[in-house]
Write an enzyme that holds these catalytic residues in place. Structure first.
Site, PDB file in Angstrom:
ATOM      1  N   ASP A 111       0.803  -1.230   0.000  1.00 27.09           N
ATOM      2  CA  ASP A 111       0.000   0.000   0.000  1.00 27.09           C
ATOM      3  C   ASP A 111       0.833   1.277   0.000  1.00 27.09           C
ATOM      4  OD1 ASP A 111       0.752  -0.892   2.620  1.00 27.09           O
ATOM      5  OD2 ASP A 111      -0.603   0.581   3.503  1.00 27.09           O
ATOM      6  N   GLU A 130      -0.584  -1.855   5.147  1.00 27.13           N
ATOM      7  CA  GLU A 130       0.349  -1.801   6.297  1.00 27.13           C
ATOM      8  C   GLU A 130       0.215  -0.479   7.038  1.00 27.13           C
ATOM      9  OE1 GLU A 130       3.352  -1.088   8.950  1.00 27.13           O
ATOM     10  OE2 GLU A 130       3.262   0.095   7.125  1.00 27.13           O
TER      11      GLU A 130
HETATM   12 ZN   LIG Z   1       5.132   3.888   6.413  1.00 26.68          ZN
HETATM   13 ZN   LIG Z   2       6.515   1.247   5.404  1.00 23.36          ZN
END
Ligand SMILES: [Zn+2]
Ligand SMILES: [Zn+2]
Length: 389
Positions: A78, A135
């Site tokens: 991401d 994440e």
């Molecule tokens: Zn980051």
């Molecule tokens: Zn990262």
């Protein structure tokens, strides 16, 4: 600095092109549809068994070579809600979305490791290539674990890396035990009743109670936590009132807590709630506390931290144990709660721009350094070879 061993030189041009394509087409948490499709297609082209839609947009590729143990290698896909400011030929095509943490590089390094391992096959067992969504604050690793990641794709150990602008290119670090902090968020509402500012004796003063509470919160780490432990409590927002002559009915306080072990986290959460109740009581107010534990601490197991450093040395990196953990947090922590493993910081400075400017992770001009690409690729592959020797 290491030299190519002949196995990866021909892989790099395509991987660099793919990294820059991902950089130009960043996608936010749980919306990594194009990225996941590219990853799946790239893994299928190698003949791997590919599974999509795990924990949202997560992808797993399975490479088997005989019988033996199994290892999981993780990359995150991401991007961040930032508008990119650097003037790159492959600059983000989307306003407000930017690969400002280098996950484009992580994704491509792991794809490169899959290409290398599928070709060399110097291991016995199963490698699971795990591409996780979200994440950045949305818990994509937790979503994959809850979606049965390790039941469907058994892993004896798991490994991940992050490019690290604080470390020079060619170096790598990890730690035995905690490497990244647990990240918690608190929201406190201090409630009075509201009233006339000229009549403070007739209404509880939520502003005064909240102000005293902020001061008390800043003593918690100093007075309640063992000085040998590390923790951070930061109040980042205080909001209440909108006039010079009105006592507001409520004041809101927000902040974050960072810790490295559950006991310290428990002490701070309990003490914070006590402080809120106490400050409100003294001021004749009420309080309400919402305390959310977002990400746990990222804790490496000792044997796997050793293996991570050994793999780094074997591919020619200068590898060492980091003296201190980082107070930032990492979603991979959820995978390390489920399986033994380790997380590596891979040096990536200087920035690609080459002008000596320090561009940390999450900076609007940050860019992954493509010189790191062969290093991370080889580290992932070497980890698999050592774990499945
Ligand atoms: Zn980051
Ligand atoms: Zn990262």
């Amino acid at each position: 600095m290491l030299t190519d061993d002949g196995h990866i030189a021909d892989l790099l041009p395509d991987l660099v092109a793919m990294r820059r394509d991902l950089h130009a087409h960043p996608e936010l948490a749980f919306a990594e549809h194009r990225t996941a499709a590219l990853v799946a297609e790239s893994l299928r082209a190698l003949g791997l068994e590919v599974h999509q839609g795990i924990g949202g947009t997560g992808v797993v590729g399975v490479l088997r070579n005989g019988s033996g143990r199994s290892v999981g290698l993780r990359a995150d896909m991401d991007a961040l809600p930032i508008t990119e400011q650097a003037d790159l030929p492959y600059k983000s095509l989307f306003t407000g979305v930017h690969h400002g943490c280098g996950h484009d590089g992580h994704t491509v390094m792991l794809l490169g490791a899959a290409r290398l391992l599928a070709r060399t096959r110097r291991f016995s067992g199963t490698v699971n290539f795990i591409f996780q969504p979200a994440e950045e604050g949305r818990g994509g690793a937790r979503a994959m674990v809850q979606d049965g990641l390790f039941e469907r794709f058994p892993c004896d150990t798991v490994f991940a890396l992050h490019n690290w602008p604080d470390l020079p290119l060619g170096q790598a670090q990890t730690r035995y035990g905690a490497i990244m902090a647990a990240a918690d968020r608190f929201d406190i509402v201090v409630r009075g009743r509201g009233g006339h500012a000229a009549q403070p004796h007739r209404t509880p003063d939520a502003v005064l109670a909240a102000s005293q509470l902020v001061c008390q919160l800043n003593t918690l780490v100093a007075r309640r936590i063992d000085p040998a432990e590390s923790a951070v409590l930061s109040v980042t927002r205080i909001q209440g009132g909108n006039s010079h002559n009105v006592m507001p009915a409520e004041v809101q306080i927000t902040g974050t807590v960072r810790t490295f072990d559950g006991a310290t986290q428990d002490v701070i959460e309990a003490a914070l709630k006590d402080c809120a109740m106490g400050a409100a009581l003294v001021g004749g107010c009420d309080s309400e506390v919402t305390y959310l534990r977002y990400y746990p601490a990222t804790i490496n197991s000792a044997a796997e931290a050793e293996l991570a450093l050994c793999a780094a040395e074997r591919i020619g990196l200068k590898a060492s144990e980091a003296m201190r953990p980082a107070f930032t947090s990492e979603d991979f922590a959820f995978m390390l709660q489920a399986r033994p493993g380790a997380y590596l910081w891979l040096g990536q400075s200087p920035a690609v721009a080459g002008d000596g400017d320090y561009r940390p992770l999450h900076h609007p001009c940050y860019d992954f350094n493509d010189k790191v690409l062969p290093l991370g690729l080889r580290w992932f592959a070497k980890v698999a070879e050592l774990a499945l020797a």
